[in-house]
Design a protein around this motif. Structure first.
Motif, PDB file in Angstrom:
ATOM      1  N   LYS A  61       0.826  -1.207   0.000  1.00 38.42           N
ATOM      2  CA  LYS A  61       0.000   0.000   0.000  1.00 38.42           C
ATOM      3  C   LYS A  61       0.863   1.262   0.000  1.00 38.42           C
ATOM      4  O   LYS A  61       0.555   2.240  -0.693  1.00 38.42           O
ATOM      5  CB  LYS A  61      -0.920   0.000   1.219  1.00 38.42           C
ATOM      6  N   VAL A  62       1.949   1.235   0.764  1.00 36.61           N
ATOM      7  CA  VAL A  62       2.830   2.404   0.815  1.00 36.61           C
ATOM      8  C   VAL A  62       3.498   2.624  -0.538  1.00 36.61           C
ATOM      9  O   VAL A  62       3.609   3.763  -1.007  1.00 36.61           O
ATOM     10  CB  VAL A  62       3.875   2.242   1.938  1.00 36.61           C
ATOM     11  N   LEU A  65       0.956   4.202  -2.792  1.00 35.65           N
ATOM     12  CA  LEU A  65       0.758   5.608  -2.479  1.00 35.65           C
ATOM     13  C   LEU A  65       1.929   6.462  -2.951  1.00 35.65           C
ATOM     14  O   LEU A  65       1.749   7.580  -3.445  1.00 35.65           O
ATOM     15  CB  LEU A  65       0.551   5.787  -0.982  1.00 35.65           C
ATOM     16  N   GLU A  66       3.145   5.958  -2.790  1.00 35.98           N
ATOM     17  CA  GLU A  66       4.319   6.690  -3.263  1.00 35.98           C
ATOM     18  C   GLU A  66       4.310   6.839  -4.776  1.00 35.98           C
ATOM     19  O   GLU A  66       4.667   7.880  -5.314  1.00 35.98           O
ATOM     20  CB  GLU A  66       5.589   5.988  -2.824  1.00 35.98           C
ATOM     21  N   ASN A  68       1.623   6.833  -6.742  1.00 35.40           N
ATOM     22  CA  ASN A  68       0.522   7.711  -7.157  1.00 35.40           C
ATOM     23  C   ASN A  68       0.769   9.176  -6.776  1.00 35.40           C
ATOM     24  O   ASN A  68       0.188  10.064  -7.391  1.00 35.40           O
ATOM     25  CB  ASN A  68      -0.790   7.250  -6.549  1.00 35.40           C
ATOM     26  N   SER A  69       1.579   9.426  -5.759  1.00 33.21           N
ATOM     27  CA  SER A  69       1.789  10.810  -5.321  1.00 33.21           C
ATOM     28  C   SER A  69       2.666  11.597  -6.296  1.00 33.21           C
ATOM     29  O   SER A  69       2.574  12.795  -6.371  1.00 33.21           O
ATOM     30  CB  SER A  69       2.407  10.857  -3.922  1.00 33.21           C
TER      31      SER A  69
END
Length: 73
Positions: A61-62, A65-66, A68-69
């Motif tokens: 998940k991290v 998120l990284e 997509n950011s």
């Protein structure tokens, strides 16, 4: 990922070393004699597998998120 596996390997070897030095555990002998030690071992394995699955899902998940950011300057 490599870091997690290396830490896990270190902890495994560390705990194994601690148990190898202490051979006079009466409770373990009692549990082994009654056959209950296998239940204890299975419970520990299930808990560790659950923790590992949770850590890998958090890692995934991290990373997502990284990704997509996007880059931040």
């Amino acid at each position: 990922m490599k870091r997690i596996l290396s830490i896990l390997a270190f902890l495994t070897l560390f705990v194994q070393n601690i148990f190898a030095q202490n051979n006079e555990i009466e409770m373990a002998d009692h549990l082994r004699a009654e056959g209950k030690i296998y239940v204890v071992v299975i419970c520990i394995v299930i808990i560790l597998l659950g923790l590992l699955a949770y850590l890998f899902s958090l890692d995934k998940k991290v990373k997502m998120l990284e990704k997509n950011s996007g880059p931040k300057n």
